[in-house]
Design a protein around this motif. Structure first.
Motif, PDB file in Angstrom:
ATOM      1  N   ALA A  59     -82.707 -45.157  35.264  1.00 36.13           N
ATOM      2  CA  ALA A  59     -83.207 -45.950  36.385  1.00 36.13           C
ATOM      3  C   ALA A  59     -84.005 -45.075  37.342  1.00 36.13           C
ATOM      4  O   ALA A  59     -85.036 -45.504  37.879  1.00 36.13           O
ATOM      5  N   LYS A  60     -83.555 -43.855  37.557  1.00 36.02           N
ATOM      6  CA  LYS A  60     -84.252 -42.932  38.458  1.00 36.02           C
ATOM      7  C   LYS A  60     -85.652 -42.599  37.919  1.00 36.02           C
ATOM      8  O   LYS A  60     -86.634 -42.622  38.665  1.00 36.02           O
ATOM      9  N   ILE A  61     -85.757 -42.312  36.620  1.00 32.97           N
ATOM     10  CA  ILE A  61     -87.054 -41.995  36.017  1.00 32.97           C
ATOM     11  C   ILE A  61     -87.996 -43.189  36.112  1.00 32.97           C
ATOM     12  O   ILE A  61     -89.176 -43.046  36.434  1.00 32.97           O
ATOM     13  N   ALA A  62     -87.466 -44.375  35.857  1.00 32.31           N
ATOM     14  CA  ALA A  62     -88.292 -45.580  35.906  1.00 32.31           C
ATOM     15  C   ALA A  62     -88.874 -45.785  37.303  1.00 32.31           C
ATOM     16  O   ALA A  62     -90.061 -46.076  37.456  1.00 32.31           O
ATOM     17  N   ARG A  63     -88.038 -45.614  38.332  1.00 34.02           N
ATOM     18  CA  ARG A  63     -88.513 -45.781  39.710  1.00 34.02           C
ATOM     19  C   ARG A  63     -89.529 -44.699  40.077  1.00 34.02           C
ATOM     20  O   ARG A  63     -90.563 -44.988  40.693  1.00 34.02           O
ATOM     21  N   LYS A  64     -89.235 -43.472  39.704  1.00 36.97           N
ATOM     22  CA  LYS A  64     -90.087 -42.354  40.106  1.00 36.97           C
ATOM     23  C   LYS A  64     -91.491 -42.464  39.527  1.00 36.97           C
ATOM     24  O   LYS A  64     -92.486 -42.176  40.202  1.00 36.97           O
ATOM     25  N   TYR A  65     -91.601 -42.871  38.259  1.00 28.97           N
ATOM     26  CA  TYR A  65     -92.894 -42.887  37.588  1.00 28.97           C
ATOM     27  C   TYR A  65     -93.508 -44.286  37.489  1.00 28.97           C
ATOM     28  O   TYR A  65     -94.582 -44.456  36.901  1.00 28.97           O
ATOM     29  N   GLY A  66     -92.822 -45.287  38.041  1.00 32.11           N
ATOM     30  CA  GLY A  66     -93.360 -46.634  38.027  1.00 32.11           C
ATOM     31  C   GLY A  66     -93.465 -47.220  36.633  1.00 32.11           C
ATOM     32  O   GLY A  66     -94.440 -47.906  36.309  1.00 32.11           O
ATOM     33  N   ILE A  67     -92.474 -46.943  35.798  1.00 31.75           N
ATOM     34  CA  ILE A  67     -92.464 -47.463  34.434  1.00 31.75           C
ATOM     35  C   ILE A  67     -91.207 -48.304  34.232  1.00 31.75           C
ATOM     36  O   ILE A  67     -90.311 -48.330  35.078  1.00 31.75           O
ATOM     37  N   SER A  68     -91.151 -48.987  33.108  1.00 28.54           N
ATOM     38  CA  SER A  68     -89.966 -49.798  32.820  1.00 28.54           C
ATOM     39  C   SER A  68     -88.820 -48.900  32.378  1.00 28.54           C
ATOM     40  O   SER A  68     -89.030 -47.762  31.950  1.00 28.54           O
ATOM     41  N   GLU A  69     -87.621 -49.432  32.473  1.00 25.12           N
ATOM     42  CA  GLU A  69     -86.464 -48.655  32.011  1.00 25.12           C
ATOM     43  C   GLU A  69     -86.526 -48.443  30.497  1.00 25.12           C
ATOM     44  O   GLU A  69     -86.043 -47.424  29.995  1.00 25.12           O
ATOM     45  N   ALA A  70     -87.131 -49.396  29.783  1.00 22.48           N
ATOM     46  CA  ALA A  70     -87.292 -49.217  28.337  1.00 22.48           C
ATOM     47  C   ALA A  70     -88.204 -48.024  28.051  1.00 22.48           C
ATOM     48  O   ALA A  70     -87.949 -47.221  27.137  1.00 22.48           O
ATOM     49  N   GLN A  71     -89.279 -47.903  28.843  1.00 20.61           N
ATOM     50  CA  GLN A  71     -90.174 -46.752  28.671  1.00 20.61           C
ATOM     51  C   GLN A  71     -89.471 -45.444  29.049  1.00 20.61           C
ATOM     52  O   GLN A  71     -89.634 -44.428  28.378  1.00 20.61           O
ATOM     53  N   ALA A  72     -88.685 -45.481  30.120  1.00 22.46           N
ATOM     54  CA  ALA A  72     -87.948 -44.292  30.535  1.00 22.46           C
ATOM     55  C   ALA A  72     -86.951 -43.872  29.460  1.00 22.46           C
ATOM     56  O   ALA A  72     -86.789 -42.677  29.174  1.00 22.46           O
ATOM     57  N   ALA A  73     -86.303 -44.853  28.848  1.00 22.08           N
ATOM     58  CA  ALA A  73     -85.347 -44.551  27.778  1.00 22.08           C
ATOM     59  C   ALA A  73     -86.052 -43.947  26.574  1.00 22.08           C
ATOM     60  O   ALA A  73     -85.534 -43.025  25.932  1.00 22.08           O
ATOM     61  N   ALA A  74     -87.253 -44.451  26.273  1.00 21.76           N
ATOM     62  CA  ALA A  74     -88.028 -43.894  25.158  1.00 21.76           C
ATOM     63  C   ALA A  74     -88.427 -42.445  25.450  1.00 21.76           C
ATOM     64  O   ALA A  74     -88.399 -41.589  24.555  1.00 21.76           O
ATOM     65  N   ASN A  75     -88.780 -42.173  26.706  1.00 23.31           N
ATOM     66  CA  ASN A  75     -89.106 -40.798  27.086  1.00 23.31           C
ATOM     67  C   ASN A  75     -87.906 -39.876  26.886  1.00 23.31           C
ATOM     68  O   ASN A  75     -88.045 -38.739  26.410  1.00 23.31           O
ATOM     69  N   GLU A  76     -86.735 -40.354  27.262  1.00 20.99           N
ATOM     70  CA  GLU A  76     -85.520 -39.558  27.084  1.00 20.99           C
ATOM     71  C   GLU A  76     -85.254 -39.279  25.602  1.00 20.99           C
ATOM     72  O   GLU A  76     -84.849 -38.178  25.230  1.00 20.99           O
ATOM     73  N   ARG A  77     -85.495 -40.274  24.759  1.00 21.71           N
ATOM     74  CA  ARG A  77     -85.302 -40.059  23.321  1.00 21.71           C
ATOM     75  C   ARG A  77     -86.294 -39.019  22.798  1.00 21.71           C
ATOM     76  O   ARG A  77     -85.964 -38.223  21.915  1.00 21.71           O
ATOM     77  N   GLY A  78     -87.508 -39.026  23.350  1.00 19.50           N
ATOM     78  CA  GLY A  78     -88.484 -38.022  22.948  1.00 19.50           C
ATOM     79  C   GLY A  78     -88.046 -36.617  23.330  1.00 19.50           C
ATOM     80  O   GLY A  78     -88.191 -35.673  22.548  1.00 19.50           O
ATOM     81  N   ILE A  79     -87.490 -36.479  24.538  1.00 22.12           N
ATOM     82  CA  ILE A  79     -86.985 -35.165  24.957  1.00 22.12           C
ATOM     83  C   ILE A  79     -85.799 -34.773  24.088  1.00 22.12           C
ATOM     84  O   ILE A  79     -85.646 -33.608  23.704  1.00 22.12           O
ATOM     85  N   GLY A  80     -84.966 -35.744  23.751  1.00 20.85           N
ATOM     86  CA  GLY A  80     -83.826 -35.453  22.883  1.00 20.85           C
ATOM     87  C   GLY A  80     -84.264 -34.926  21.525  1.00 20.85           C
ATOM     88  O   GLY A  80     -83.631 -34.024  20.967  1.00 20.85           O
ATOM     89  N   ALA A  81     -85.358 -35.476  21.000  1.00 24.98           N
ATOM     90  CA  ALA A  81     -85.876 -34.990  19.716  1.00 24.98           C
ATOM     91  C   ALA A  81     -86.376 -33.553  19.845  1.00 24.98           C
ATOM     92  O   ALA A  81     -86.173 -32.732  18.944  1.00 24.98           O
TER      93      ALA A  81
END
Length: 239
Positions: A59-81
């Motif tokens: 939720a914090k990433i979504a608010r900070k970058y003005g993106i959806s939580e789904a997009q923020a979750a996808a970003n997290e999965r990318g970092i996890g990879a």
């Protein structure tokens, strides 16, 4: 002479977690590893966060970058990879964020104890690889520090005194600004070369090599006359 590497980081920063691993992979293969001094410096990504609050990262990433939580979750999965590719565990959901000032104070305490790297690794693991909340919980910080080899009473004393090592944290942050660091991780080699971001290990290898080569003047030797050395003097040639 040693090469001194200073690394500005924040526990909230996933790329600091990755960058430390990539730098250490380069350092492990560096032939002069024993002559490299590494010091970790403080940088708060958001020093305005209340010390007694925490919240979900997505939720914090979504608010900070003005993106959806789904997009923020996808970003997290990318970092996890990216983390998995270099052997690091990484929770892509369920993590929290919060004010890291007390952790930075503890890291300066750990520096004075000669075990800063051990505590930083423990804090990174707790934040990025464990489900239990890390922020706004002094008791968990105590447990983490004790498990990393620190005296419990000393750790509690630091956390109980909001002024302990606070000046050292603020000094690091002022210095980062003076050096032009606007984000982390930020690596500084012998105050000559700066590397921003979680660069590939090959980049760190190149900068280590350059810093090592530049640590003292290279003198070109001219002539081959007789000399004396640790093993004695060269004998003059006989007719």
């Amino acid at each position: 002479m040693t090469v001194r590497v200073e690394i500005w980081t924040d526990i909230n920063c996933p790329f600091c977690y990755l960058g430390k691993q990539r730098f250490e992979q380069a350092l492990a293969d560096f032939p002069h590893r024993a002559e490299v001094e590494v010091v970790h410096r403080s940088f708060e990504l958001d020093p305005t966060l209340p010390a007694d609050e925490s919240g979900p990262v997505i939720a914090k990433i979504a608010r900070k970058y003005g993106i959806s939580e789904a997009q923020a979750a996808a970003n997290e999965r990318g970092i996890g990879a990216q983390a998995a590719a270099i052997g690091l565990p990484y929770l892509t959901e369920g993590r929290d964020y919060g004010n890291s000032f007390d952790m930075h104070r503890l890291l300066h305490f750990a520096l004075a104890e000669g075990k800063q790297d051990e505590l930083l690794d423990a804090l990174y693991r707790a934040n990025f690889a464990e489900e239990q909340s890390l922020f706004a919980d002094h008791e968990r910080l105590v447990r983490i520090a004790v498990a990393a080899g620190f005296d419990e009473s000393a750790v509690r004393a630091v956390l109980a005194d909001p002024h302990a090592y606070a000046d050292a944290v603020r000094a690091d942050e002022r210095e980062a600004a003076q050096l032009g660091a606007t984000g982390v991780p930020f690596f500084v080699f012998d105050r000559k070369y700066g590397v921003s971001g979680a660069q590939p290990s090959e980049m760190f290898t190149q900068v280590l090599d350059k810093a090592w080569a530049d640590r003292e003047p290279v003198i070109a030797t001219i002539g081959g006359a007789e000399v004396c050395g640790p093993d004695g003097c060269a004998l003059p040639a006989r007719d």
